[in-house]
Design an enzyme around this catalytic site. Structure first.
Site, PDB file in Angstrom:
ATOM      1  N   TYR A  18       4.285   6.869  14.252  1.00 51.41           N
ATOM      2  CA  TYR A  18       2.974   6.193  14.182  1.00 51.41           C
ATOM      3  C   TYR A  18       1.847   7.157  14.570  1.00 51.41           C
ATOM      4  O   TYR A  18       0.810   7.214  13.907  1.00 51.41           O
ATOM      5  CB  TYR A  18       3.013   4.981  15.109  1.00 51.41           C
ATOM      6  CG  TYR A  18       1.801   4.079  15.069  1.00 51.41           C
ATOM      7  CD1 TYR A  18       1.557   3.240  13.984  1.00 51.41           C
ATOM      8  CD2 TYR A  18       0.907   4.045  16.137  1.00 51.41           C
ATOM      9  CE1 TYR A  18       0.454   2.393  13.967  1.00 51.41           C
ATOM     10  CE2 TYR A  18      -0.191   3.206  16.135  1.00 51.41           C
ATOM     11  CZ  TYR A  18      -0.416   2.375  15.045  1.00 51.41           C
ATOM     12  OH  TYR A  18      -1.513   1.536  15.038  1.00 51.41           O
ATOM     13  N   SER A  19       2.064   7.925  15.663  1.00 49.14           N
ATOM     14  CA  SER A  19       1.037   8.889  16.094  1.00 49.14           C
ATOM     15  C   SER A  19       0.768   9.908  14.989  1.00 49.14           C
ATOM     16  O   SER A  19      -0.381  10.262  14.712  1.00 49.14           O
ATOM     17  CB  SER A  19       1.475   9.624  17.366  1.00 49.14           C
ATOM     18  OG  SER A  19       1.598   8.720  18.439  1.00 49.14           O
ATOM     19  N   VAL A  30       0.811  -1.232   0.000  1.00 44.08           N
ATOM     20  CA  VAL A  30       0.000   0.000   0.000  1.00 44.08           C
ATOM     21  C   VAL A  30       0.842   1.279   0.000  1.00 44.08           C
ATOM     22  O   VAL A  30       0.322   2.358  -0.256  1.00 44.08           O
ATOM     23  CB  VAL A  30      -1.000   0.045   1.190  1.00 44.08           C
ATOM     24  CG1 VAL A  30      -2.056  -1.031   1.076  1.00 44.08           C
ATOM     25  CG2 VAL A  30      -0.282   0.000   2.542  1.00 44.08           C
ATOM     26  N   ASN A  72      -7.312  -0.807   6.319  1.00 38.40           N
ATOM     27  CA  ASN A  72      -6.891  -1.366   7.605  1.00 38.40           C
ATOM     28  C   ASN A  72      -5.385  -1.594   7.704  1.00 38.40           C
ATOM     29  O   ASN A  72      -4.816  -1.521   8.790  1.00 38.40           O
ATOM     30  CB  ASN A  72      -7.645  -2.685   7.832  1.00 38.40           C
ATOM     31  CG  ASN A  72      -7.031  -3.520   8.919  1.00 38.40           C
ATOM     32  OD1 ASN A  72      -7.180  -3.224  10.102  1.00 38.40           O
ATOM     33  ND2 ASN A  72      -6.289  -4.559   8.534  1.00 38.40           N
ATOM     34  N   SER A 127      -5.833   5.037  15.425  1.00 38.57           N
ATOM     35  CA  SER A 127      -5.364   4.396  16.654  1.00 38.57           C
ATOM     36  C   SER A 127      -5.512   5.394  17.794  1.00 38.57           C
ATOM     37  O   SER A 127      -5.470   6.612  17.568  1.00 38.57           O
ATOM     38  CB  SER A 127      -3.892   4.027  16.498  1.00 38.57           C
ATOM     39  OG  SER A 127      -3.325   3.764  17.757  1.00 38.57           O
TER      40      SER A 127
HETATM   41  P1  NDP Z   1      -1.035  -6.801  12.117  1.00 40.66           P
HETATM   42  O1  NDP Z   1       0.397  -6.485  12.263  1.00 40.66           O
HETATM   43  O2  NDP Z   1      -1.596  -8.027  12.742  1.00 40.66           O
HETATM   44  O3  NDP Z   1      -1.429  -6.817  10.556  1.00 40.66           O
HETATM   45  C1  NDP Z   1      -1.033  -5.757   9.731  1.00 40.66           C
HETATM   46  C2  NDP Z   1      -1.644  -5.958   8.371  1.00 40.66           C
HETATM   47  O4  NDP Z   1      -1.273  -4.854   7.528  1.00 40.66           O
HETATM   48  C3  NDP Z   1      -1.153  -7.228   7.686  1.00 40.66           C
HETATM   49  O5  NDP Z   1      -2.201  -7.774   6.943  1.00 40.66           O
HETATM   50  C4  NDP Z   1      -0.063  -6.711   6.753  1.00 40.66           C
HETATM   51  O6  NDP Z   1       0.120  -7.515   5.601  1.00 40.66           O
HETATM   52  C5  NDP Z   1      -0.666  -5.362   6.357  1.00 40.66           C
HETATM   53  N1  NDP Z   1       0.385  -4.449   5.886  1.00 40.66           N
HETATM   54  C6  NDP Z   1       1.380  -3.890   6.625  1.00 40.66           C
HETATM   55  N2  NDP Z   1       2.160  -3.131   5.844  1.00 40.66           N
HETATM   56  C7  NDP Z   1       1.651  -3.196   4.591  1.00 40.66           C
HETATM   57  C8  NDP Z   1       2.018  -2.636   3.343  1.00 40.66           C
HETATM   58  N3  NDP Z   1       3.070  -1.835   3.202  1.00 40.66           N
HETATM   59  N4  NDP Z   1       1.264  -2.936   2.260  1.00 40.66           N
HETATM   60  C9  NDP Z   1       0.201  -3.738   2.372  1.00 40.66           C
HETATM   61  N5  NDP Z   1      -0.205  -4.303   3.511  1.00 40.66           N
HETATM   62  C10 NDP Z   1       0.513  -4.038   4.616  1.00 40.66           C
HETATM   63  O7  NDP Z   1      -1.785  -5.500  12.634  1.00 40.66           O
HETATM   64  P2  NDP Z   1      -3.224  -5.270  13.293  1.00 40.66           P
HETATM   65  O8  NDP Z   1      -4.207  -6.218  12.756  1.00 40.66           O
HETATM   66  O9  NDP Z   1      -3.019  -5.160  14.735  1.00 40.66           O
HETATM   67  O10 NDP Z   1      -3.514  -3.799  12.761  1.00 40.66           O
HETATM   68  C11 NDP Z   1      -4.477  -3.493  11.761  1.00 40.66           C
HETATM   69  C12 NDP Z   1      -4.678  -1.977  11.769  1.00 40.66           C
HETATM   70  O11 NDP Z   1      -5.149  -1.572  13.053  1.00 40.66           O
HETATM   71  C13 NDP Z   1      -3.384  -1.200  11.508  1.00 40.66           C
HETATM   72  O12 NDP Z   1      -3.668  -0.074  10.712  1.00 40.66           O
HETATM   73  C14 NDP Z   1      -2.971  -0.774  12.900  1.00 40.66           C
HETATM   74  O13 NDP Z   1      -2.176   0.381  12.874  1.00 40.66           O
HETATM   75  C15 NDP Z   1      -4.322  -0.545  13.559  1.00 40.66           C
HETATM   76  N6  NDP Z   1      -4.270  -0.604  15.015  1.00 40.66           N
HETATM   77  C16 NDP Z   1      -3.878  -1.745  15.687  1.00 40.66           C
HETATM   78  C17 NDP Z   1      -3.849  -1.750  17.064  1.00 40.66           C
HETATM   79  C18 NDP Z   1      -3.450  -2.937  17.867  1.00 40.66           C
HETATM   80  O14 NDP Z   1      -3.328  -2.807  19.113  1.00 40.66           O
HETATM   81  N7  NDP Z   1      -3.245  -4.105  17.286  1.00 40.66           N
HETATM   82  C19 NDP Z   1      -4.214  -0.556  17.834  1.00 40.66           C
HETATM   83  C20 NDP Z   1      -4.613   0.555  17.035  1.00 40.66           C
HETATM   84  C21 NDP Z   1      -4.632   0.521  15.679  1.00 40.66           C
HETATM   85  P3  NDP Z   1       1.293  -8.658   5.586  1.00 40.66           P
HETATM   86  O15 NDP Z   1       0.996  -9.638   6.673  1.00 40.66           O
HETATM   87  O16 NDP Z   1       1.157  -9.242   4.221  1.00 40.66           O
HETATM   88  O17 NDP Z   1       2.566  -7.908   5.813  1.00 40.66           O
END
Ligand code: NDP
Length: 244
Positions: free
Chosen positions: A156-157, A64, A90, A143
Protein backbone atom coordinates in the site's frame (compact mmCIF):
# COMPACT_ATOMS: atom_id res chain seq x y z
CA UNK A 1 -26.37 27.37 -7.55
CA UNK A 2 -25.37 25.21 -10.52
CA UNK A 3 -21.76 25.57 -11.67
CA UNK A 4 -22.08 23.72 -15.00
CA UNK A 5 -18.88 21.86 -14.25
CA UNK A 6 -18.75 18.08 -14.08
CA UNK A 7 -16.50 16.14 -11.73
CA UNK A 8 -15.93 12.41 -12.12
CA UNK A 9 -15.25 10.62 -8.82
CA UNK A 10 -14.03 7.03 -8.63
CA UNK A 11 -15.10 4.91 -5.66
CA UNK A 12 -18.07 7.18 -4.89
CA UNK A 13 -20.46 4.58 -3.46
CA UNK A 14 -19.06 4.70 0.08
CA UNK A 15 -16.46 6.16 2.43
CA UNK A 16 -14.43 9.17 1.36
CA UNK A 17 -15.69 9.06 -2.24
CA UNK A 18 -19.32 9.29 -1.13
CA UNK A 19 -18.48 12.25 1.14
CA UNK A 20 -16.75 13.98 -1.80
CA UNK A 21 -19.82 13.38 -3.98
CA UNK A 22 -22.15 14.90 -1.36
CA UNK A 23 -19.90 17.88 -0.77
CA UNK A 24 -19.50 18.66 -4.47
CA UNK A 25 -23.22 18.25 -5.10
CA UNK A 26 -23.90 20.75 -2.30
CA UNK A 27 -21.65 23.20 -4.18
CA UNK A 28 -23.52 22.80 -7.48
CA UNK A 29 -21.15 20.55 -9.44
CA UNK A 30 -22.58 18.03 -11.88
CA UNK A 31 -21.31 14.57 -11.08
CA UNK A 32 -20.22 11.33 -12.70
CA UNK A 33 -20.09 8.75 -9.93
CA UNK A 34 -18.25 5.46 -10.15
CA UNK A 35 -18.11 2.19 -8.28
CA UNK A 36 -16.65 -1.27 -8.87
CA UNK A 37 -19.20 -3.71 -7.54
CA UNK A 38 -21.93 -2.15 -5.49
CA UNK A 39 -24.12 -0.38 -8.03
CA UNK A 40 -27.12 -0.49 -5.68
CA UNK A 41 -25.18 1.49 -3.07
CA UNK A 42 -24.08 3.97 -5.77
CA UNK A 43 -27.66 4.39 -6.96
CA UNK A 44 -28.79 5.25 -3.46
CA UNK A 45 -25.99 7.87 -3.17
CA UNK A 46 -27.18 9.33 -6.49
CA UNK A 47 -30.82 9.31 -5.36
CA UNK A 48 -30.08 11.12 -2.11
CA UNK A 49 -27.98 13.71 -3.98
CA UNK A 50 -30.77 14.29 -6.47
CA UNK A 51 -33.34 14.62 -3.71
CA UNK A 52 -31.27 17.02 -1.61
CA UNK A 53 -29.48 19.10 -4.24
CA UNK A 54 -31.35 18.51 -7.51
CA UNK A 55 -28.20 17.14 -9.19
CA UNK A 56 -28.76 14.12 -11.45
CA UNK A 57 -25.48 12.20 -11.49
CA UNK A 58 -24.42 9.82 -14.25
CA UNK A 59 -23.24 6.45 -13.01
CA UNK A 60 -20.25 4.38 -14.11
CA UNK A 61 -19.19 0.90 -13.09
CA UNK A 62 -15.82 -0.68 -13.80
CA UNK A 63 -12.78 -2.17 -12.11
CA UNK A 64 -10.06 0.52 -12.12
CA UNK A 65 -7.36 -2.16 -12.25
CA UNK A 66 -8.77 -3.45 -15.55
CA UNK A 67 -7.16 -1.23 -18.19
CA UNK A 68 -9.25 -2.39 -21.13
CA UNK A 69 -12.58 -2.25 -19.29
CA UNK A 70 -11.80 1.15 -17.75
CA UNK A 71 -10.85 2.62 -21.14
CA UNK A 72 -14.00 1.28 -22.78
CA UNK A 73 -16.27 2.65 -20.02
CA UNK A 74 -14.59 6.07 -20.02
CA UNK A 75 -14.65 6.37 -23.82
CA UNK A 76 -18.36 5.62 -23.76
CA UNK A 77 -18.81 8.27 -21.06
CA UNK A 78 -16.77 10.81 -23.04
CA UNK A 79 -18.76 10.23 -26.21
CA UNK A 80 -21.96 10.97 -24.32
CA UNK A 81 -20.93 13.77 -21.98
CA UNK A 82 -17.59 15.15 -23.21
CA UNK A 83 -14.54 15.88 -21.07
CA UNK A 84 -15.17 16.51 -17.38
CA UNK A 85 -13.90 19.62 -15.62
CA UNK A 86 -12.49 17.57 -12.77
CA UNK A 87 -11.44 14.03 -11.93
CA UNK A 88 -11.01 12.69 -8.41
CA UNK A 89 -9.08 9.40 -8.43
CA UNK A 90 -10.28 8.13 -5.10
CA UNK A 91 -10.88 4.36 -5.46
CA UNK A 92 -8.36 2.28 -3.56
CA UNK A 93 -7.77 -0.89 -1.56
CA UNK A 94 -5.54 -2.32 1.13
CA UNK A 95 -4.31 -5.89 1.58
CA UNK A 96 -2.13 -5.63 4.67
CA UNK A 97 0.44 -8.22 5.68
CA UNK A 98 3.95 -8.22 7.06
CA UNK A 99 6.35 -8.20 4.14
CA UNK A 100 7.75 -11.72 4.64
CA UNK A 101 4.20 -13.09 4.65
CA UNK A 102 2.93 -10.92 1.82
CA UNK A 103 1.54 -12.89 -1.10
CA UNK A 104 2.25 -11.98 -4.69
CA UNK A 105 -1.48 -11.42 -5.20
CA UNK A 106 -1.56 -8.97 -2.29
CA UNK A 107 1.27 -6.99 -3.86
CA UNK A 108 -0.17 -7.07 -7.39
CA UNK A 109 -3.75 -6.36 -6.37
CA UNK A 110 -2.87 -3.25 -4.38
CA UNK A 111 -0.36 -1.89 -6.90
CA UNK A 112 -2.68 -2.52 -9.87
CA UNK A 113 -5.67 -0.94 -8.14
CA UNK A 114 -4.09 2.05 -6.42
CA UNK A 115 -1.29 2.91 -8.84
CA UNK A 116 -2.36 1.16 -12.04
CA UNK A 117 -5.62 3.09 -11.84
CA UNK A 118 -3.71 6.37 -12.16
CA UNK A 119 -2.87 5.39 -15.73
CA UNK A 120 -6.06 3.45 -16.43
CA UNK A 121 -8.43 6.23 -15.37
CA UNK A 122 -6.47 9.35 -16.28
CA UNK A 123 -4.96 8.29 -19.61
CA UNK A 124 -8.29 8.17 -21.47
CA UNK A 125 -9.44 11.44 -19.85
CA UNK A 126 -6.43 13.74 -20.04
CA UNK A 127 -6.30 14.45 -23.80
CA UNK A 128 -10.03 15.21 -24.01
CA UNK A 129 -9.60 17.58 -21.03
CA UNK A 130 -6.64 19.28 -22.72
CA UNK A 131 -8.49 19.51 -26.05
CA UNK A 132 -11.47 21.19 -24.38
CA UNK A 133 -9.10 24.14 -23.77
CA UNK A 134 -10.82 24.86 -20.48
CA UNK A 135 -9.31 24.97 -17.00
CA UNK A 136 -9.41 21.59 -15.28
CA UNK A 137 -8.65 19.85 -12.04
CA UNK A 138 -7.26 16.43 -11.16
CA UNK A 139 -7.11 15.28 -7.55
CA UNK A 140 -5.54 11.95 -6.62
CA UNK A 141 -5.79 10.13 -3.30
CA UNK A 142 -2.57 9.07 -1.61
CA UNK A 143 -2.18 8.35 2.10
CA UNK A 144 0.01 9.15 5.07
CA UNK A 145 1.24 5.62 4.44
CA UNK A 146 2.59 6.69 1.05
CA UNK A 147 4.29 9.75 2.52
CA UNK A 148 6.11 8.07 5.40
CA UNK A 149 5.70 4.30 4.98
CA UNK A 150 3.74 2.08 7.32
CA UNK A 151 4.54 -1.37 8.70
CA UNK A 152 2.36 -4.13 7.32
CA UNK A 153 1.61 -1.98 4.29
CA UNK A 154 4.68 -2.29 2.07
CA UNK A 155 2.38 -2.82 -0.93
CA UNK A 156 0.00 0.00 0.00
CA UNK A 157 2.82 2.43 0.90
CA UNK A 158 4.52 1.69 -2.43
CA UNK A 159 1.29 2.25 -4.38
CA UNK A 160 0.47 5.49 -2.58
CA UNK A 161 4.04 6.83 -2.87
CA UNK A 162 3.79 6.01 -6.58
CA UNK A 163 0.60 8.06 -6.81
CA UNK A 164 2.47 11.06 -5.37
CA UNK A 165 5.27 10.76 -7.96
CA UNK A 166 2.83 10.31 -10.81
CA UNK A 167 0.74 13.26 -9.64
CA UNK A 168 3.72 15.59 -9.45
CA UNK A 169 4.98 14.54 -12.89
CA UNK A 170 1.56 14.93 -14.53
CA UNK A 171 1.20 18.34 -12.86
CA UNK A 172 4.34 19.46 -14.69
CA UNK A 173 2.97 18.24 -18.01
CA UNK A 174 -0.42 19.91 -17.59
CA UNK A 175 0.42 23.16 -15.79
CA UNK A 176 0.62 25.17 -19.03
CA UNK A 177 -2.82 23.87 -19.99
CA UNK A 178 -4.50 25.33 -16.88
CA UNK A 179 -5.13 21.87 -15.51
CA UNK A 180 -3.97 21.48 -11.93
CA UNK A 181 -2.96 18.08 -10.56
CA UNK A 182 -2.75 17.64 -6.80
CA UNK A 183 -2.76 14.87 -4.30
CA UNK A 184 -4.58 14.55 -0.98
CA UNK A 185 -2.93 12.36 1.64
CA UNK A 186 -5.37 11.42 4.40
CA UNK A 187 -4.33 9.98 7.74
CA UNK A 188 -6.71 7.65 9.58
CA UNK A 189 -10.25 8.28 8.37
CA UNK A 190 -13.47 6.66 9.64
CA UNK A 191 -14.46 4.36 6.77
CA UNK A 192 -14.82 0.63 6.03
CA UNK A 193 -11.14 0.58 5.07
CA UNK A 194 -9.97 1.00 8.66
CA UNK A 195 -10.34 -2.08 10.84
CA UNK A 196 -11.06 -1.54 14.54
CA UNK A 197 -7.92 -3.38 15.70
CA UNK A 198 -5.57 -0.72 14.25
CA UNK A 199 -7.40 2.24 15.75
CA UNK A 200 -6.20 2.02 19.35
CA UNK A 201 -2.50 1.98 18.42
CA UNK A 202 -2.92 4.54 15.67
CA UNK A 203 -4.57 7.05 18.00
CA UNK A 204 -1.32 7.18 20.01
CA UNK A 205 0.45 8.82 17.06
CA UNK A 206 -2.33 11.22 16.07
CA UNK A 207 -1.84 14.56 17.85
CA UNK A 208 -5.52 15.42 17.28
CA UNK A 209 -6.35 12.24 19.28
CA UNK A 210 -9.14 11.20 16.96
CA UNK A 211 -9.80 9.72 13.55
CA UNK A 212 -10.65 12.04 10.70
CA UNK A 213 -14.08 12.16 9.08
CA UNK A 214 -14.64 11.52 5.36
CA UNK A 215 -16.21 15.00 5.20
CA UNK A 216 -12.90 16.52 6.33
CA UNK A 217 -11.11 14.95 3.37
CA UNK A 218 -13.96 16.01 1.08
CA UNK A 219 -13.53 19.64 2.19
CA UNK A 220 -9.90 19.62 1.02
CA UNK A 221 -10.80 18.00 -2.30
CA UNK A 222 -13.50 20.60 -2.79
CA UNK A 223 -11.01 23.40 -2.18
CA UNK A 224 -8.55 21.95 -4.71
CA UNK A 225 -11.36 21.79 -7.28
CA UNK A 226 -12.41 25.38 -6.70
CA UNK A 227 -11.53 28.36 -8.89
CA UNK A 228 -9.61 29.80 -5.94
CA UNK A 229 -7.12 26.92 -6.14
CA UNK A 230 -6.11 27.67 -9.76
CA UNK A 231 -2.48 28.44 -8.79
CA UNK A 232 -2.03 25.34 -6.62
CA UNK A 233 -0.57 22.43 -8.53
CA UNK A 234 1.95 19.58 -7.97
CA UNK A 235 1.21 19.57 -4.24
CA UNK A 236 0.44 16.93 -1.65
CA UNK A 237 -2.02 18.16 0.97
CA UNK A 238 -2.13 16.09 4.16
CA UNK A 239 -5.36 15.72 6.14
CA UNK A 240 -4.15 13.76 9.13
CA UNK A 241 -4.69 15.49 12.48
CA UNK A 242 -1.01 16.40 12.71
CA UNK A 243 0.45 12.89 12.25
CA UNK A 244 3.42 14.16 10.22
P1 NDP B 1 -13.49 2.35 1.26
O1 NDP B 1 -12.96 0.99 1.45
O2 NDP B 1 -14.57 2.85 2.15
O3 NDP B 1 -13.97 2.54 -0.26
C1 NDP B 1 -13.13 2.16 -1.31
C2 NDP B 1 -13.76 2.57 -2.61
O4 NDP B 1 -12.88 2.21 -3.69
C3 NDP B 1 -15.09 1.87 -2.87
O5 NDP B 1 -15.95 2.75 -3.52
C4 NDP B 1 -14.70 0.73 -3.80
O6 NDP B 1 -15.74 0.32 -4.66
C5 NDP B 1 -13.59 1.41 -4.61
N1 NDP B 1 -12.70 0.41 -5.22
C6 NDP B 1 -11.84 -0.42 -4.57
N2 NDP B 1 -11.22 -1.21 -5.46
C7 NDP B 1 -11.68 -0.87 -6.69
C8 NDP B 1 -11.43 -1.33 -8.00
N3 NDP B 1 -10.56 -2.30 -8.26
N4 NDP B 1 -12.10 -0.75 -9.02
C9 NDP B 1 -12.98 0.23 -8.79
N5 NDP B 1 -13.27 0.71 -7.58
C10 NDP B 1 -12.63 0.17 -6.53
O7 NDP B 1 -12.21 3.29 1.33
P2 NDP B 1 -12.01 4.82 1.76
O8 NDP B 1 -13.19 5.62 1.42
O9 NDP B 1 -11.50 4.80 3.13
O10 NDP B 1 -10.79 5.19 0.82
C11 NDP B 1 -10.89 6.04 -0.31
C12 NDP B 1 -9.47 6.40 -0.74
O11 NDP B 1 -8.80 7.07 0.33
C13 NDP B 1 -8.62 5.17 -1.09
O12 NDP B 1 -7.79 5.47 -2.19
C14 NDP B 1 -7.79 4.98 0.16
O13 NDP B 1 -6.59 4.32 -0.11
C15 NDP B 1 -7.58 6.42 0.60
N6 NDP B 1 -7.24 6.55 2.02
C16 NDP B 1 -8.10 6.13 3.01
C17 NDP B 1 -7.74 6.27 4.33
C18 NDP B 1 -8.61 5.85 5.47
O14 NDP B 1 -8.14 5.90 6.63
N7 NDP B 1 -9.85 5.46 5.25
C19 NDP B 1 -6.44 6.85 4.70
C20 NDP B 1 -5.65 7.26 3.60
C21 NDP B 1 -6.04 7.10 2.31
P3 NDP B 1 -16.68 -0.96 -4.25
O15 NDP B 1 -17.37 -0.63 -2.97
O16 NDP B 1 -17.62 -1.05 -5.41
O17 NDP B 1 -15.73 -2.11 -4.13
Amino acid sequence: MKLNKTVLITGANRGIGRAIACRLASEGYDLALHCRSNIGELESVAQSIEKEFGIKASLLQFDVSDRVGTKAALEKYLSEFGAPYGVVCNAGVTADNSFPAMLGEEWDGVINTNLGSFYNVLHPLVMPMVSSRKPGRIVTMSSVSGVMGNRGQVNYSASKAGVIGATKALALELAKRNITVNCVAPGLIETDMVSEDVVENALKVIPAQRMGKPEEVAATVSFLLSEGAAYITRQVISVNGGMI
